[in-house]
Design an enzyme around this catalytic site. Sequence first.
Site, PDB file in Angstrom:
ATOM      1  NE  ARG A 120      -3.098  -3.105   0.431  1.00 42.46           N
ATOM      2  CZ  ARG A 120      -3.422  -3.749  -0.388  1.00 42.46           C
ATOM      3  NH1 ARG A 120      -3.992  -3.040  -1.520  1.00 42.46           N
ATOM      4  NH2 ARG A 120      -4.013  -5.111  -0.220  1.00 42.46           N
ATOM      5  N   GLY A 145      -2.008 -12.436   9.046  1.00 38.48           N
ATOM      6  CA  GLY A 145      -1.610 -13.346   7.983  1.00 38.48           C
ATOM      7  C   GLY A 145      -2.939 -14.180   7.830  1.00 38.48           C
ATOM      8  CG  ASN A 199     -10.977 -13.115   6.787  1.00 39.65           C
ATOM      9  OD1 ASN A 199     -10.394 -12.275   5.943  1.00 39.65           O
ATOM     10  ND2 ASN A 199     -10.440 -14.261   7.113  1.00 39.65           N
ATOM     11  CB  THR A 246      -5.185  -9.844   8.541  1.00 44.16           C
ATOM     12  OG1 THR A 246      -4.744 -11.030   8.984  1.00 44.16           O
ATOM     13  CG2 THR A 246      -3.980  -8.999   7.813  1.00 44.16           C
ATOM     14  CG  ASN A 273     -11.245  -6.090  -2.255  1.00 51.81           C
ATOM     15  OD1 ASN A 273     -10.118  -5.661  -1.629  1.00 51.81           O
ATOM     16  ND2 ASN A 273     -11.787  -7.020  -2.348  1.00 51.81           N
ATOM     17  CB  THR A 289       0.087  -5.625   2.756  1.00 46.53           C
ATOM     18  OG1 THR A 289      -0.949  -5.410   3.211  1.00 46.53           O
ATOM     19  CG2 THR A 289       0.595  -7.187   2.362  1.00 46.53           C
ATOM     20  CG  ASP A 335     -11.938 -13.754   2.688  1.00 40.95           C
ATOM     21  OD1 ASP A 335     -11.456 -13.119   3.370  1.00 40.95           O
ATOM     22  OD2 ASP A 335     -11.378 -13.778   1.562  1.00 40.95           O
TER      23      ASP A 335
END
Length: 388
Positions: free
Chosen positions: A127, A187, A246, A226, A375, A171, A289
């Site tokens: 990101r 993770g 999730n 996460t 998203n 990330t 998810d």
Amino acid sequence: MKSLVTKKILCAAALLFFFPGRLRSQGLDPVIIANPPVDSWPSYHGDYSGRRHSRLTQITPQNVSSLALAWAFQTNQDALIKSSPLLVDGVLYFTVPDNVWAVDARTGRQIWRYTYKPNEGMHLGHRGVAMYEQWLYFSTPDAHLISLEAKNGKVRWDVEVGDIKKGYWTTMAPLVVRDHVILGVGGDLDNIGAYMRSIDPETGKTQWQWNATPPAGTPNATTGGTIWLTGTYDPDLNLLYTGTGNPTPVLNGKTRPGDNLYTCTIAALNPDTGRLVWAFQPSPHDTHDWDAIEVPVMVDADFHGEPRKLLMQASRNGYFFVLDRTNGKSLLTAPFGPVNWTLGIDKEGRPIPNPDKEPAPDGRLIAPDEGGMTNFRSPSFDPKNGLF
């Protein structure tokens, strides 16, 4: 002030840049992030609010057709660009996994490039970086946080924030709040919990840790949650807002009964201590998810005739949430597209999962689909028109 437009920078992403004049030379005062000059982008969202709405007015419907390519920069990497570039002192800083670039925003000339060592981390995307004074902060696929010199890309320090052998990765672009560099760690494995850490920008030492789920090894605990997108921050309330991911195992909810706090949650934390102040769960007991990681956008506006401090999220689960960001109380929950996975909304404003829409071997038709109605792509809020 002259503007430059590129059509191909960062693997064909079209970006427009204006250049700062009031940021410190080769550095960034963290105070500026709260109210940056209109011609700069010193943090992941540009400022703390998450609105991502530019106040610049030079581009209009009348002149937009005259914009043309100024320069193009190719990374030559087989990787999607998911980072938001920083723009500080006329320099763009952007990333793909394992790589950071500094590029002259006027010419497209590479100033420097940093490449991390080969590693076995999850290369899902990246990101971007954060900046504090003359330092950049870069998270790696194998869960390290690295401090780089902004002027030349040299490593200042490198600290581990998660154990890659246990499945941890990072990330997100960190968020700088005064003297805290705040980073989410997690993770996708079924046996680990996720957490957020505050790191000292000078030393790399951990200042505090907030566990989105109980630490690994806690008996009968939900795992997952996460934190992989950068949150927002209210300097007046001194509250940091973050979404969490999730629970795991992802599709099998029978092994983890209950709401599975604090997965799929919008959480408000004290950035000085990591203490949880309030939490709201857009997707209780998520089995699709969908996360609740999307950007929590801050807006001060009238709601039903009363001035309120609002926090808004368009969630992957298909619902748009409006909360009072002082206390996390629900003000509005409404679908913004087709939704069929719920039985309605509970008294706290949370969707009620429909057991008949749980994943099953013979399949279930759900709306939205597994990808969700939105998203990681950032939203924007137009304060003039009141449009999200």
